[in-house]
Design a protein around this motif. Structure first.
Motif, mmCIF file in Angstrom:
data_model
loop_
_atom_site.group_PDB
_atom_site.id
_atom_site.type_symbol
_atom_site.label_atom_id
_atom_site.label_comp_id
_atom_site.label_asym_id
_atom_site.label_seq_id
_atom_site.Cartn_x
_atom_site.Cartn_y
_atom_site.Cartn_z
ATOM 1 N N GLU A 66 1.411 -7.535 10.180
ATOM 2 C CA GLU A 66 1.178 -6.096 9.408
ATOM 3 C C GLU A 66 -0.413 -5.889 8.739
ATOM 4 O OE1 GLU A 66 4.218 -5.039 6.920
ATOM 5 O OE2 GLU A 66 5.664 -5.231 8.414
ATOM 6 N N GLY A 67 -0.898 -7.184 8.705
ATOM 7 C CA GLY A 67 -2.126 -7.174 8.020
ATOM 8 C C GLY A 67 -2.068 -7.452 6.526
ATOM 9 N N ALA A 68 -1.085 -6.832 5.904
ATOM 10 C CA ALA A 68 -0.876 -7.088 4.719
ATOM 11 C C ALA A 68 0.685 -6.715 4.115
ATOM 12 C CB ALA A 68 -1.850 -5.949 3.927
ATOM 13 N N TRP A 69 0.916 -6.937 3.094
ATOM 14 C CA TRP A 69 2.301 -6.339 2.686
ATOM 15 C C TRP A 69 2.362 -6.015 1.212
ATOM 16 C CZ3 TRP A 69 6.686 -8.089 -0.297
ATOM 17 C CH2 TRP A 69 7.678 -7.740 0.175
ATOM 18 N N GLU A 83 0.827 -2.919 -8.266
ATOM 19 C CA GLU A 83 1.143 -3.288 -7.164
ATOM 20 C C GLU A 83 0.387 -4.364 -6.741
ATOM 21 O OE1 GLU A 83 1.032 1.557 -5.711
ATOM 22 O OE2 GLU A 83 -0.563 0.121 -5.151
ATOM 23 N N VAL A 84 0.974 -5.185 -5.851
ATOM 24 C CA VAL A 84 0.483 -6.399 -5.523
ATOM 25 C C VAL A 84 0.511 -6.421 -4.050
ATOM 26 C CG1 VAL A 84 0.581 -9.009 -5.757
ATOM 27 C CG2 VAL A 84 1.104 -7.677 -7.559
ATOM 28 N N MET A 85 -0.749 -7.029 -3.386
ATOM 29 C CA MET A 85 -0.707 -6.959 -1.800
ATOM 30 C C MET A 85 -0.773 -8.348 -1.554
ATOM 31 S SD MET A 85 -4.495 -5.791 -1.381
ATOM 32 C CE MET A 85 -5.653 -6.163 -2.302
ATOM 33 N N LEU A 86 -0.014 -8.808 -0.518
ATOM 34 C CA LEU A 86 -0.195 -9.989 0.283
ATOM 35 C C LEU A 86 -0.998 -9.708 1.466
ATOM 36 C CD1 LEU A 86 3.536 -11.032 0.345
ATOM 37 C CD2 LEU A 86 1.935 -11.984 -1.042
ATOM 38 N N VAL A 87 -1.994 -10.769 1.613
ATOM 39 C CA VAL A 87 -2.955 -10.737 2.922
ATOM 40 C C VAL A 87 -2.989 -12.234 3.487
ATOM 41 C CG1 VAL A 87 -4.312 -8.851 1.711
ATOM 42 C CG2 VAL A 87 -4.941 -11.197 1.436
ATOM 43 N N PRO A 88 -3.225 -11.989 4.897
ATOM 44 C CA PRO A 88 -3.396 -13.420 5.506
ATOM 45 C C PRO A 88 -4.633 -14.240 5.141
ATOM 46 C CG PRO A 88 -2.907 -11.567 6.929
ATOM 47 C CD PRO A 88 -3.315 -11.086 5.630
ATOM 48 N N CYS A 89 -4.470 -15.562 4.951
ATOM 49 C CA CYS A 89 -5.527 -16.068 4.571
ATOM 50 C C CYS A 89 -5.220 -17.741 5.059
ATOM 51 C CB CYS A 89 -5.395 -16.896 2.858
ATOM 52 S SG CYS A 89 -6.556 -18.098 2.479
ATOM 53 N N ALA A 106 -2.047 -13.466 -2.629
ATOM 54 C CA ALA A 106 -1.668 -12.235 -3.251
ATOM 55 C C ALA A 106 -2.598 -11.749 -4.416
ATOM 56 C CB ALA A 106 -0.076 -12.432 -4.188
ATOM 57 N N TRP A 107 -2.987 -10.484 -4.330
ATOM 58 C CA TRP A 107 -3.962 -10.086 -5.514
ATOM 59 C C TRP A 107 -3.395 -8.788 -5.783
ATOM 60 C CZ3 TRP A 107 -7.005 -13.567 -5.977
ATOM 61 C CH2 TRP A 107 -7.547 -14.662 -4.716
ATOM 62 N N VAL A 108 -3.739 -8.398 -7.091
ATOM 63 C CA VAL A 108 -3.574 -6.867 -7.612
ATOM 64 C C VAL A 108 -4.076 -5.966 -6.824
ATOM 65 C CG1 VAL A 108 -3.855 -5.574 -9.697
ATOM 66 C CG2 VAL A 108 -2.957 -8.073 -9.867
ATOM 67 N N ASN A 109 -3.632 -4.885 -6.460
ATOM 68 C CA ASN A 109 -3.955 -3.886 -5.539
ATOM 69 C C ASN A 109 -4.921 -2.979 -6.335
ATOM 70 O OD1 ASN A 109 -4.405 -2.473 -3.147
ATOM 71 N ND2 ASN A 109 -2.531 -0.915 -3.897
ATOM 72 N N GLY A 142 -2.815 0.809 5.128
ATOM 73 C CA GLY A 142 -2.741 -0.594 4.602
ATOM 74 C C GLY A 142 -3.902 -1.195 4.148
ATOM 75 N N VAL A 143 -4.478 -2.219 4.307
ATOM 76 C CA VAL A 143 -5.605 -2.895 3.784
ATOM 77 C C VAL A 143 -6.824 -2.953 4.883
ATOM 78 C CG1 VAL A 143 -6.746 -4.997 2.921
ATOM 79 C CG2 VAL A 143 -4.491 -4.219 2.305
ATOM 80 N N VAL A 144 -7.826 -2.390 4.831
ATOM 81 C CA VAL A 144 -9.148 -2.567 5.790
ATOM 82 C C VAL A 144 -9.574 -3.983 5.570
ATOM 83 C CG1 VAL A 144 -11.322 -1.774 6.520
ATOM 84 C CG2 VAL A 144 -9.494 -0.329 5.912
#
Length: 141
Positions: free
Chosen positions: A16-19, A32-38, A45-48, A63-65
């Protein structure tokens, strides 16, 4: 506050590119917190929120660009490294996104940050205003 709460799979975040999920912090505030691939850890996980202005980085409609391993702020184009959260360009230069502790174990992502409690999957609609984030950028995604 939280012990260990399973959020999703690494595969889902990558696909999904983020969650996005919502937590409550020690000040009884929803975040809100987003999970992103690393590549280094599987996910981070970063605060949105952009560090430059109160601007959501993850938006429901897109989603996240991302660009070249970074999270792009939709307002001014600052790019935050997906793994470190650091920014080296634009108005947010020399800042770092606020992190939330997660652990990857056997392909699953767990919330392990003692400073927050998991509330639900998805964003916090309690502070939505129907106008959406404003943009002075000429970027299109």
């Amino acid at each position: 506050m939280t012990n260990r709460h399973r959020l999703t799979s690494v595969e889902t975040v990558e696909d999904e590119g983020a969650w996005l999920f919502t937590v409550r912090d020690a000040h009884d505030t929803n975040q809100e917190v987003m999970l992103v691939p690393c590549e280094e850890t599987g996910v981070t996980a970063w605060v949105n929120n952009c560090t430059h202005e109160d601007q959501r980085l993850y938006r429901d409609e897109i989603g996240v660009v991302t660009r070249d391993g970074g999270i792009v702020c939709p307002k001014h184009g600052s790019i935050f490294d997906s793994c470190s959260g650091g920014c080296e360009n634009g108005p947010a230069a020399d800042t770092t996104l606020l992190s939330v502790d997660v652990t990857v174990d056997d392909g699953s992502v767990y919330l392990t940050d003692d400073a927050v409690d998991f509330l639900w999957k998805g964003g916090d609609s309690s502070d939505d205003d129907d106008s959406g984030p404003s943009s002075t950028s000429h970027l299109t995604f």
